[in-house]
Design an enzyme around this catalytic site. Sequence first.
Site, PDB file in Angstrom:
ATOM      1  N   ASP A 109     -45.283  39.307  -3.846  1.00  0.00           N
ATOM      2  CA  ASP A 109     -44.101  39.066  -4.686  1.00  0.00           C
ATOM      3  C   ASP A 109     -43.216  38.039  -3.993  1.00  0.00           C
ATOM      4  OD1 ASP A 109     -42.471  41.233  -6.907  1.00  0.00           O
ATOM      5  OD2 ASP A 109     -41.454  39.505  -6.022  1.00  0.00           O
ATOM      6  N   SER A 163     -48.464  41.110 -23.416  1.00  0.00           N
ATOM      7  CA  SER A 163     -47.254  41.481 -24.151  1.00  0.00           C
ATOM      8  C   SER A 163     -47.460  41.455 -25.651  1.00  0.00           C
ATOM      9  CB  SER A 163     -46.157  40.474 -23.792  1.00  0.00           C
ATOM     10  OG  SER A 163     -45.076  40.581 -24.673  1.00  0.00           O
ATOM     11  N   ALA A 181     -46.858  39.964 -11.866  1.00  0.00           N
ATOM     12  CA  ALA A 181     -45.877  38.914 -11.553  1.00  0.00           C
ATOM     13  C   ALA A 181     -45.777  37.895 -12.673  1.00  0.00           C
ATOM     14  CB  ALA A 181     -46.273  38.213 -10.257  1.00  0.00           C
ATOM     15  N   LYS A 201     -48.483  34.353 -22.185  1.00  0.00           N
ATOM     16  CA  LYS A 201     -49.259  35.601 -22.037  1.00  0.00           C
ATOM     17  C   LYS A 201     -50.582  35.501 -22.804  1.00  0.00           C
ATOM     18  CE  LYS A 201     -46.555  38.076 -19.403  1.00  0.00           C
ATOM     19  NZ  LYS A 201     -46.995  38.621 -18.106  1.00  0.00           N
ATOM     20  N   TYR A 233     -42.885  32.276 -23.902  1.00  0.00           N
ATOM     21  CA  TYR A 233     -43.269  33.474 -23.157  1.00  0.00           C
ATOM     22  C   TYR A 233     -44.537  34.089 -23.762  1.00  0.00           C
ATOM     23  CZ  TYR A 233     -43.325  38.364 -21.753  1.00  0.00           C
ATOM     24  OH  TYR A 233     -43.730  39.610 -21.304  1.00  0.00           O
TER      25      TYR A 233
END
Length: 318
Positions: A32, A116, A73, A144, A140
């Site tokens: 991370d 998502s 992440a 994904k 976004y």
Amino acid sequence: MTRIFVTGGAGYIGAIATHQLLESGYDVTVFDDLSTGHRDAVDSRAQFVQASLLDEDALKKAIEGAHAVMHFAGKSLVGESVEKPDLYMKVNVEGSKNVLSAMRSAGVKKIVFSSSAATYGEPTESPITEESATLPTNPYGLSKLTVDILLAESEIADGFASCSLRYFNVAGALNTGKKWLGERHDPETHLIPRVLEATENNPLKIFGNDWPTSDGTCIRDYIHVVDLIEAHLSALKNLDEKGHSIINIGSGGGYSVNEVVTTAGNVLGREIPIRIDSRRAGDPAILVASIEKAKKVLSWSPTRNLESMIRDSFQSSM
Ligand code: UDP
């Protein structure tokens, strides 16, 4: 011991996954960059590497010895993605490509990916199944979806076993016995933490009450983060076969914003101050998951309800 490489393990969902993996007997390496995560959220039993997904060498080094990957992440704010599409393509798509390339170098062939519901965009049917059309309406969702497609390709190219879990609205928190792990976003944009923060001087803004729903406010499918992580553990165990699968993770039912506000008022024993605001760009009216595939393939179903999500979020914010 079986080591799981957890990217984004200092974030809200990744930190809870790390804890639950350790409790289930796995070893964990957290990777991370702490751009949005918190070092103190990472269980002290996990190995911790602070580096970016864009640092290929660091990824290759840190993944050595891992048995499988849980890839959390990434950037996750719809609004920000509209303003900074390049950032989303870089971190979410290039970063994921780097994870896959590090897996290839290290001979790691199993990955569970955080996808998502945003991949579906404005849904053409409700509930949304994994067969529903994917037409993301923001960068976004597109980022994904691109990774979901890359994983399907990796199946052909490298014999990977991969699973994209398409999250609906994640909420709630985990009490580890020592502390609460919950949402600590800055800025906080999600409904439930915002409901809990609302005061007379700073009421919850409801983004539109003129939607084509029963009470005019948007309907979403809320899933407790601990149920979500249980789905990850099932998906991980299920990764023995080569191939890529896509599985929705939600509760299978929806609540309107007004219903969330009313439930929170009941849980907290006080009225939640609200103000009706204009619609937020990019919000679909209704997003509800079909979770039949998750039930069948993962032998999983959620057990925690909206009250417990609100109660746990509240406890973790204290
Ligand atoms: N929402 C709202 N006020 C807020 C935050 C969210 O009315 O301060 C609404 C939002 O329009 C959506 C729902 O609550 O209909 C869930 O939004 P959230 O940002 O939590 O998740 P999203 O569905 O965007 O992933």
